[in-house]
Design an enzyme around this catalytic site. Structure first.
Site, PDB file in Angstrom:
ATOM      1  N   ILE A   8       0.835  -1.196   0.000  1.00  0.00           N
ATOM      2  CA  ILE A   8       0.000   0.000   0.000  1.00  0.00           C
ATOM      3  C   ILE A   8       0.872   1.249   0.000  1.00  0.00           C
ATOM      4  O   ILE A   8       1.728   1.427   0.869  1.00  0.00           O
ATOM      5  CB  ILE A   8      -0.949   0.007   1.219  1.00  0.00           C
ATOM      6  CG1 ILE A   8      -1.785  -1.279   1.247  1.00  0.00           C
ATOM      7  CG2 ILE A   8      -1.860   1.231   1.168  1.00  0.00           C
ATOM      8  CD1 ILE A   8      -2.697  -1.393   2.456  1.00  0.00           C
ATOM      9  N   ASP A   9       0.655   2.098  -0.975  1.00  0.00           N
ATOM     10  CA  ASP A   9       1.355   3.375  -1.076  1.00  0.00           C
ATOM     11  C   ASP A   9       0.943   4.272   0.093  1.00  0.00           C
ATOM     12  O   ASP A   9      -0.139   4.106   0.665  1.00  0.00           O
ATOM     13  CB  ASP A   9       0.992   4.021  -2.414  1.00  0.00           C
ATOM     14  CG  ASP A   9       1.531   5.419  -2.558  1.00  0.00           C
ATOM     15  OD1 ASP A   9       2.741   5.615  -2.357  1.00  0.00           O
ATOM     16  OD2 ASP A   9       0.730   6.325  -2.849  1.00  0.00           O
TER      17      ASP A   9
END
Length: 227
Positions: A8-9
């Protein structure tokens, strides 16, 4: 799609970087006697993005982003600035005035326990960890991968090879998905790594990068529709 792990960014996906960015550049403009406007803040976003895209391509270093983006923006306004002063003001807003993306914590709470969660970010290791800690999100993640310590950056395949080397042995590429807002960093990175991609397209942008996207969402609440 049967996923086991999610990358997840952080910026633009968990934390609303655009709001922090606008506050930061507005503070710098005020410092140098320039009246901030939404139009100037939007233009700075484009200038900043152009430097990040060069970084993603390996054309410049992380330090050169800071050295170049402020003179490039203010040079158009005929204003001479000190990049170090600009960066100090800017980071005060980006690191301390955190605005979560709507639904970010609800998403993490929902995904936690169902999948292995990993944060994947381009930036400085200590700052990104501190930002997640201040936002109350860090404990959701099994590990955090940041370009400063990986020796490469999204979208380079080497960044993801580093991630896989630290994830459980036997985890297959088709069991991993990256969730992020960046076409040229997150989505292209997912393509380069051979993993699934989920594009958070909160601003209704067009896929101009020619990358393959498995799932496109417009809010983090839509994660529940397929995970």
């Amino acid at each position: 799609m049967k996923m086991k792990a999610l990358l997840i960014d952080i910026d633009g996906t968990l934390l609303d970087y655009r709001q922090s960015e606008a506050l930061g550049i507005s503070a710098i403009m005020e410092h140098y006697g320039v009246t901030p406007t939404p139009e100037l803040a939007a233009h700075y976003h484009d200038v900043n993005q152009s430097f990040w895209e060069k970084y993603e391509k390996g054309e410049i270093t992380r330090a050169q982003i800071n050295e170049g983006r402020y003179p490039a923006f203010f040079g158009e306004l005929g204003v001479e600035v000190d990049p170090e002063v600009c960066e100090e003001i800017y980071q005060n807003f980006v690191n301390n005035r955190l605005v979560p993306v709507e639904g970010a914590e609800d998403m993490l709470r929902y995904l936690s326990g169902k999948y292995l969660l990993y944060a994947a970010s381009n930036g400085y290791s200590d700052k990104q960890r501190e930002r997640l800690r201040k936002a109350g999100m860090i404990f959701y993640f099994t590990d955090i991968f940041v370009s400063q310590e990986t020796g490469s950056q999204k979208p380079q395949k080497e960044f993801f090879d580093y991630c896989f080397a630290r994830m459980p042995a036997g985890l297959k590429r088709d069991e991993v998905m990256i969730i992020g807002d960046g076409l040229t960093s997150d989505m292209r990175g997912g393509n380069n790594a051979g993993i699934h991609t989920c594009w958070l397209n909160a601003y209704g942008e067009v896929n101009h990068a020619g990358v393959s996207i498995d799932v496109e969402i417009h809010s983090l609440a839509e994660i529940r529709n397929f995970l």
